[in-house]
Design a protein around this motif. Structure first.
Motif, short mmCIF file in Angstrom:
data_model
loop_
_atom_site.label_atom_id
_atom_site.label_comp_id
_atom_site.label_asym_id
_atom_site.label_seq_id
_atom_site.Cartn_x
_atom_site.Cartn_y
_atom_site.Cartn_z
N TYR A 1 45.59 67.42 -16.67
CA TYR A 1 45.05 67.26 -15.31
C TYR A 1 46.12 67.68 -14.32
N PRO A 2 46.17 68.96 -14.03
CA PRO A 2 47.30 69.49 -13.25
C PRO A 2 47.22 69.14 -11.77
N SER A 3 48.37 69.20 -11.14
CA SER A 3 48.45 69.27 -9.69
C SER A 3 48.52 70.75 -9.33
N ALA B 1 47.12 69.87 -3.88
CA ALA B 1 46.06 68.93 -4.23
C ALA B 1 46.37 68.37 -5.61
N THR B 2 46.21 67.09 -5.77
CA THR B 2 46.64 66.45 -7.01
C THR B 2 45.50 66.00 -7.91
N LYS B 3 44.26 66.03 -7.43
CA LYS B 3 43.14 65.68 -8.31
C LYS B 3 41.90 66.42 -7.88
N ALA B 4 40.94 66.43 -8.77
CA ALA B 4 39.70 67.18 -8.55
C ALA B 4 39.03 66.76 -7.25
N ASP B 5 38.50 67.76 -6.54
CA ASP B 5 37.78 67.63 -5.26
C ASP B 5 38.69 67.35 -4.07
N ASP B 6 39.99 67.19 -4.31
CA ASP B 6 40.92 67.06 -3.19
C ASP B 6 40.97 68.36 -2.43
#
Lengths: 115, 114
Positions: free
Chosen positions: B30-32, B50-55
């Motif tokens: 789960y990459p940044s 962005a550090t997580k999905a949808d950010d």
């Protein structure tokens, strides 16, 4: 701006001579990196460090060595410089945040010319 | 292993035009995700992350949304200026793979003309 300095900023040297580049940080970050940047090749990782005396090779480590005796300093040495090592060298630092490495901050670069 | 692919440049456009630079990635964890900008003669500077999905990361009028379903992190700006001329790099860090390293795209040169 992150406190990262590189020295020297410019250097011209001759083939076969040893060269040491210095990276100094004031951020107390654990991770430090050396990259080279060449036209058509983007950024390529040479070596990196994940703590004092802890280093590992990157994708283009041949001909280079590194040392890290203090948290704030990361030295890159070309034992016997060759013309193919003419490049711009960037130092970078990073720290862990949660489950991944956080932002890498880059120094201003050192332009090295090997004649 | 992890990798980043971004569109080739140079991208040439007129002032006030819309800019998009495509970036896609492959990652085992789960990459940044990051966008960096490099102005001539300088080092890379963080533009946004962005550090997580949808950010959605945003800065200086630039935006990028972390799309896990399409493994993309495209950079956009609605109205570019001559001062936006630079090289832009997409990058990722992933704890699950290549721990300690970042993966960078090849960079996209953007040239904005008056």
């Amino acid at each position: 701006d992150a406190g990262i300095t590189q020295s020297p900023r410019h250097k011209v040297t001759e083939t076969g001579t040893p060269v040491t580049l210095r990276c100094h940080q004031t951020e107390n970050h654990r991770y430090m990196y050396w990259y080279r940047q060449d036209p058509g090749h983007g950024l390529r990782l040479i070596h990196y460090s994940y703590g004092v005396k802890d280093t590992d090779k990157g994708e283009v480590s041949d001909g280079y060595s590194v040392s890290r005796s203090k948290t704030e300093d990361f030295l890159l040495t070309l034992e016997s410089a060759t013309s193919s090592q003419t490049s711009v060298y960037f130092c970078a630092i990073s720290e862990i945040s949660g489950r991944a490495l956080d932002t890498q901050y880059f120094g201003p670069g050192t332009r090295l010319t090997v004649l | 292993g992890d990798s980043v692919t971004q569109m080739e440049g140079p991208v040439t456009l007129s002032e006030e035009a819309f800019l998009t630079i495509n970036c896609t990635y492959t990652a085992t964890g789960y990459p940044s995700l990051f966008w960096y900008v490099q102005y001539p003669g300088e080092g890379l500077q963080l533009l946004l992350k962005a550090t997580k999905a949808d950010d959605k990361g945003s800065n200086k009028g630039f935006e990028a949304t972390y799309r896990k379903e399409t493994t993309s992190f495209h950079l956009e700006k609605g109205s570019v200026q001559v001062s936006d001329s630079a090289v832009y790099f997409c990058a990722l860090s992933d704890r699950a793979d290549s721990w300690g390293k970042f993966q960078f795209g090849a960079g996209t040169q953007v040239v904005v003309t008056p």
